[in-house]
Design a protein around this motif. Structure first.
Motif, PDB file in Angstrom:
ATOM      1  N   ASP A 183       1.244   2.731  10.816  1.00 31.58           N
ATOM      2  CA  ASP A 183      -0.132   3.191  10.629  1.00 31.58           C
ATOM      3  C   ASP A 183      -0.182   4.515   9.877  1.00 31.58           C
ATOM      4  N   ALA A 184       0.735   5.417  10.196  1.00 34.60           N
ATOM      5  CA  ALA A 184       0.780   6.707   9.494  1.00 34.60           C
ATOM      6  C   ALA A 184       1.177   6.506   8.033  1.00 34.60           C
ATOM      7  N   ALA A 185       2.128   5.601   7.781  1.00 34.39           N
ATOM      8  CA  ALA A 185       2.543   5.313   6.402  1.00 34.39           C
ATOM      9  C   ALA A 185       1.400   4.690   5.609  1.00 34.39           C
TER      10      ALA A 185
ATOM     11  N   SER B 281      -2.545  -1.323  -6.487  1.00 33.85           N
ATOM     12  CA  SER B 281      -2.198  -1.581  -5.091  1.00 33.85           C
ATOM     13  C   SER B 281      -0.932  -0.825  -4.727  1.00 33.85           C
ATOM     14  N   ILE B 282      -0.795  -0.546  -3.449  1.00 30.68           N
ATOM     15  CA  ILE B 282       0.362   0.170  -2.927  1.00 30.68           C
ATOM     16  C   ILE B 282       1.044  -0.745  -1.909  1.00 30.68           C
ATOM     17  N   GLU B 283       2.293  -1.091  -2.181  1.00 31.57           N
ATOM     18  CA  GLU B 283       3.066  -1.882  -1.225  1.00 31.57           C
ATOM     19  C   GLU B 283       3.830  -0.916  -0.326  1.00 31.57           C
ATOM     20  N   VAL B 284       3.681  -1.075   0.965  1.00 26.57           N
ATOM     21  CA  VAL B 284       4.344  -0.219   1.943  1.00 26.57           C
ATOM     22  C   VAL B 284       5.429  -1.044   2.610  1.00 26.57           C
TER      23      VAL B 284
ATOM     24  N   ALA C 236      -2.901   5.045   1.463  1.00 24.53           N
ATOM     25  CA  ALA C 236      -4.310   4.943   1.089  1.00 24.53           C
ATOM     26  C   ALA C 236      -4.793   6.165   0.323  1.00 24.53           C
ATOM     27  N   ARG C 237      -4.088   7.287   0.443  1.00 28.81           N
ATOM     28  CA  ARG C 237      -4.467   8.517  -0.263  1.00 28.81           C
ATOM     29  C   ARG C 237      -3.879   8.591  -1.669  1.00 28.81           C
TER      30      ARG C 237
ATOM     31  N   TYR D 235       9.489   5.041   4.868  1.00 27.21           N
ATOM     32  CA  TYR D 235       8.786   3.946   4.212  1.00 27.21           C
ATOM     33  C   TYR D 235       8.799   4.193   2.716  1.00 27.21           C
ATOM     34  N   LEU D 236       8.926   3.109   1.950  1.00 30.12           N
ATOM     35  CA  LEU D 236       8.809   3.175   0.509  1.00 30.12           C
ATOM     36  C   LEU D 236       7.407   2.717   0.147  1.00 30.12           C
TER      37      LEU D 236
END
Length: 116
Positions: A90-92, A106-109, A97-98, A3-4
């Protein structure tokens, strides 16, 4: 699966951050990065230079066009990224979130495309 995790943050707000807060955030990034290296999730990651250093490239009718700066005007700019290996989305998301900037930006996954 890879995942990026794209880190978006408002550059103008970041520039206003006092030195002590900035130092603390950099220390948090160091600890976060070390933790995902040790857990085996880390594949790559880098902080990006500000958007003032960016050049956008487009090709139209076979001709290259360049524009100084980012193509899109947004409130938040791409500040950096992590490429991680995670067992599922879910793990990504839990890793994303950390990331310290999740508190101010914001973090785009996004999953990496797997070619078969």
């Amino acid at each position: 699966m890879q995942y990026l995790l794209m880190i978006y943050q408002n550059e103008a707000e970041y520039a206003k951050m006092d030195a002590a807060t900035g130092k603390k955030m950099l220390e948090e990034y160091g600890a976060f990065t070390q933790s995902i290296v040790q857990s085996g999730n880390f594949k790559a990651g880098d902080r990006l230079q500000p958007t003032t250093t960016a050049t956008t490239v487009q090709v139209r009718d076979g001709k290259m066009l360049t524009t100084d700066g980012p193509f899109a005007e947004t409130r938040e700019q791409l500040a950096g990224y992590y490429l991680v290996d995670a067992k599922d989305l879910d793990a990504a998301l839990a890793i994303a979130a950390r990331i310290p900037s999740a508190r101010v930006g914001s973090i785009e996954v996004r999953p990496i495309w797997v070619y078969n």
